[in-house]
Design an enzyme around this catalytic site. Sequence first.
Site, PDB file in Angstrom:
ATOM      1  N   ASP A 191       0.810  -1.224   0.000  1.00 41.99           N
ATOM      2  CA  ASP A 191       0.000   0.000   0.000  1.00 41.99           C
ATOM      3  C   ASP A 191       0.837   1.266   0.000  1.00 41.99           C
ATOM      4  O   ASP A 191       0.445   2.299   0.543  1.00 41.99           O
ATOM      5  CB  ASP A 191      -0.969   0.015   1.212  1.00 41.99           C
ATOM      6  CG  ASP A 191      -1.858  -1.199   1.233  1.00 41.99           C
ATOM      7  OD1 ASP A 191      -2.213  -1.680   0.144  1.00 41.99           O
ATOM      8  OD2 ASP A 191      -2.177  -1.690   2.326  1.00 41.99           O
ATOM      9  N   LYS A 210       1.839   2.100  -5.062  1.00 39.59           N
ATOM     10  CA  LYS A 210       2.391   1.529  -6.296  1.00 39.59           C
ATOM     11  C   LYS A 210       1.441   1.764  -7.471  1.00 39.59           C
ATOM     12  O   LYS A 210       1.871   2.030  -8.586  1.00 39.59           O
ATOM     13  CB  LYS A 210       2.631   0.016  -6.115  1.00 39.59           C
ATOM     14  CG  LYS A 210       3.636  -0.308  -5.016  1.00 39.59           C
ATOM     15  CD  LYS A 210       3.771  -1.806  -4.790  1.00 39.59           C
ATOM     16  CE  LYS A 210       2.519  -2.450  -4.246  1.00 39.59           C
ATOM     17  NZ  LYS A 210       2.138  -2.029  -2.884  1.00 39.59           N
ATOM     18  N   GLY A 245      -4.458  -4.332  -3.717  1.00 42.19           N
ATOM     19  CA  GLY A 245      -5.483  -3.315  -3.967  1.00 42.19           C
ATOM     20  C   GLY A 245      -4.748  -2.070  -4.373  1.00 42.19           C
ATOM     21  O   GLY A 245      -4.093  -1.439  -3.544  1.00 42.19           O
ATOM     22  N   HIS A 246      -4.756  -1.751  -5.661  1.00 41.91           N
ATOM     23  CA  HIS A 246      -4.004  -0.611  -6.167  1.00 41.91           C
ATOM     24  C   HIS A 246      -4.986   0.479  -6.587  1.00 41.91           C
ATOM     25  O   HIS A 246      -5.837   0.259  -7.441  1.00 41.91           O
ATOM     26  CB  HIS A 246      -3.115  -1.035  -7.339  1.00 41.91           C
ATOM     27  CG  HIS A 246      -2.044  -1.997  -6.929  1.00 41.91           C
ATOM     28  ND1 HIS A 246      -1.093  -2.496  -7.779  1.00 41.91           N
ATOM     29  CD2 HIS A 246      -1.760  -2.552  -5.709  1.00 41.91           C
ATOM     30  CE1 HIS A 246      -0.276  -3.305  -7.115  1.00 41.91           C
ATOM     31  NE2 HIS A 246      -0.677  -3.366  -5.867  1.00 41.91           N
ATOM     32  N   ARG A 261       2.845 -29.057  -7.152  1.00 41.57           N
ATOM     33  CA  ARG A 261       2.578 -29.555  -8.508  1.00 41.57           C
ATOM     34  C   ARG A 261       1.178 -30.141  -8.613  1.00 41.57           C
ATOM     35  O   ARG A 261       0.937 -31.135  -9.271  1.00 41.57           O
ATOM     36  CB  ARG A 261       3.662 -30.559  -8.951  1.00 41.57           C
ATOM     37  CG  ARG A 261       4.987 -29.834  -9.150  1.00 41.57           C
ATOM     38  CD  ARG A 261       6.172 -30.681  -8.929  1.00 41.57           C
ATOM     39  NE  ARG A 261       6.270 -31.099  -7.535  1.00 41.57           N
ATOM     40  CZ  ARG A 261       7.167 -31.962  -7.086  1.00 41.57           C
ATOM     41  NH1 ARG A 261       8.028 -32.497  -7.916  1.00 41.57           N
ATOM     42  NH2 ARG A 261       7.195 -32.290  -5.814  1.00 41.57           N
ATOM     43  N   GLN A 320       2.095  -6.018  -3.174  1.00 39.16           N
ATOM     44  CA  GLN A 320       2.589  -6.177  -1.791  1.00 39.16           C
ATOM     45  C   GLN A 320       3.873  -5.365  -1.604  1.00 39.16           C
ATOM     46  O   GLN A 320       4.036  -4.354  -2.260  1.00 39.16           O
ATOM     47  CB  GLN A 320       2.791  -7.658  -1.438  1.00 39.16           C
ATOM     48  CG  GLN A 320       1.485  -8.436  -1.276  1.00 39.16           C
ATOM     49  CD  GLN A 320       0.859  -8.877  -2.579  1.00 39.16           C
ATOM     50  OE1 GLN A 320       1.497  -9.516  -3.379  1.00 39.16           O
ATOM     51  NE2 GLN A 320      -0.400  -8.558  -2.795  1.00 39.16           N
ATOM     52  N   ARG A 324      -9.911  -2.893   6.091  1.00 41.43           N
ATOM     53  CA  ARG A 324      -9.413  -2.869   7.478  1.00 41.43           C
ATOM     54  C   ARG A 324      -8.619  -1.589   7.729  1.00 41.43           C
ATOM     55  O   ARG A 324      -7.874  -1.146   6.843  1.00 41.43           O
ATOM     56  CB  ARG A 324      -8.470  -4.066   7.726  1.00 41.43           C
ATOM     57  CG  ARG A 324      -9.186  -5.403   7.761  1.00 41.43           C
ATOM     58  CD  ARG A 324      -8.189  -6.544   7.926  1.00 41.43           C
ATOM     59  NE  ARG A 324      -7.417  -6.795   6.707  1.00 41.43           N
ATOM     60  CZ  ARG A 324      -6.484  -7.727   6.602  1.00 41.43           C
ATOM     61  NH1 ARG A 324      -6.165  -8.485   7.630  1.00 41.43           N
ATOM     62  NH2 ARG A 324      -5.850  -7.906   5.464  1.00 41.43           N
TER      63      ARG A 324
END
Length: 430
Positions: free
Chosen positions: A13, A16, A40-41, A141, A222, A301
């Site tokens: 956050d 970015k 969340g951008h 896998r 992130q 949040r």
Amino acid sequence: MPIAALVGTQWGDEGKGKITDVLAAKADVVARYQGGNNAGHTVVVENVKYKLHLIPSGILYSGTTCLIGNGVVVDPKVLVEEMRYLHEHGIDTGNLYISDKAHVIMPYHKVLDKLEEQARRLKIGTTGRGIGPAYVDKYMRAGIRIGDLINPTRFRSRLEDFLPLKNRILQEIYGHPGFEVEQIFQEYSGYAREFADRVADTSLLIDEARLAGKNVLCEGAQGTFLDIDHGTYPFVTSSNSSAGGIAAGLGIGPNHVSSIIGVVKAYSTRVGEGPFPTELSDAVGELIRERGQEYGTTTGRPRRCGWFDAVMVRYAARINGLTGLAVTLLDVLDAFQSIKVCVAYDYRGERLEHFPTDLEALQECRPIYVELPGWQTETSNAQSWADLPAKAQDFLSFIAKEVGCALQIISVGPRRDQTIVLSEVFGERD
Ligand code: GDP
Ligand code: IMO
Ligand code: MG
């Protein structure tokens, strides 16, 4: 021409999305290399706030090709919803391509993410989007990839292979009813049909762009301290969000990435659990939260807030090989009479300049602050370095010196025009 990357240097956050959008004006290609819709951008264009979780933040420019790389985990339902959301806002997604090698977040991953979090004694505070369980299956896998999802025969066969074990885990450990092959097959094949024509070899697309002299921007999700290897494990996400993840997550040679810009807030925030040395649980922290509107883009949040931590960002400069800093949310600090910057930690009476690798040691670290005078002047209209108050310039120069990395971009508000670019990342687009 260069491949440049933007990476988060704190706990996510950092802004970015905003910086990606600004640089995307000159980028031909914008690519996500890891994570999923845990991100969340936020991008603000002409007073419209776009919240992007999965699709790269370059999508708001019609001439920019956007890629979801192989290192991303893709929730097909979210992808379809996000494409629709953009269409409703008049934004075309004809330039979006998704790697056939990207792994799919299945409905059982989302359920398991929540059940595992509930069962955990030490909570991580995940976003509950199925990110961790999807990466677990990738490395086991036992994953279903986008290339499988769009091929009905292969998709059904993979589901028949993997679902029985998932159902046993869900039913026998968690008392969940489990899932049926046919139901998932029908629902997810429906999503797949909506983007099947967008599935491509994204590694090849980037390489062709690079060879044609185009500008390519890699958009991290992130942040360094949520990185699975270099973050505050286990309070991390399940991918390499630092620059190390770029080459593997996009299928490009690491030597082609020529600049790595660390996006960093003028203070610190964290959402979810885990240590946070400069956290402020007082009125100062509250003021940062309110001025910065520090509430999660993905989960809503309240974010935990604290002062700038140069020990952390110094570590991020090392882990990522940062070539420049993009300092965001400077305007949030406009109201403060004095501003603290953590320059080292006190660990049992010893001064630490470097971020400790041991989490228990980190939990015992106390910040050693340098206090700088606040500028108490609005910066949100500043268009150049010279427009910034001298004390804001001093603060920025101080953090750059402490971190050991040059300032490249300063952001003084959420909008595109609230950005000071000190040195360009890309030349003009062809
Ligand atoms: P990301 O996940 O790194 O893209 O960051 P988020 O979008 O989750 O959070 C950053 C928030 O800060 C968003 O609401 C942005 O609109 C906002 N933002 C970005 N840069 C600035 C800035 O310089 N000043 C202010 N006031 N807000 C900003
Ligand atoms: P952007 O890209 C902030 C945090 C979660 C939790 C931990 C693990 O917007 O910066 P996960 O669901 O990934 O397994 O959760 O990571 N987290 C983020 N925090 N910004 C993000 O993304 C985040 N993505 C995950 O809150 O603590
Ligand atoms: Mg975010």
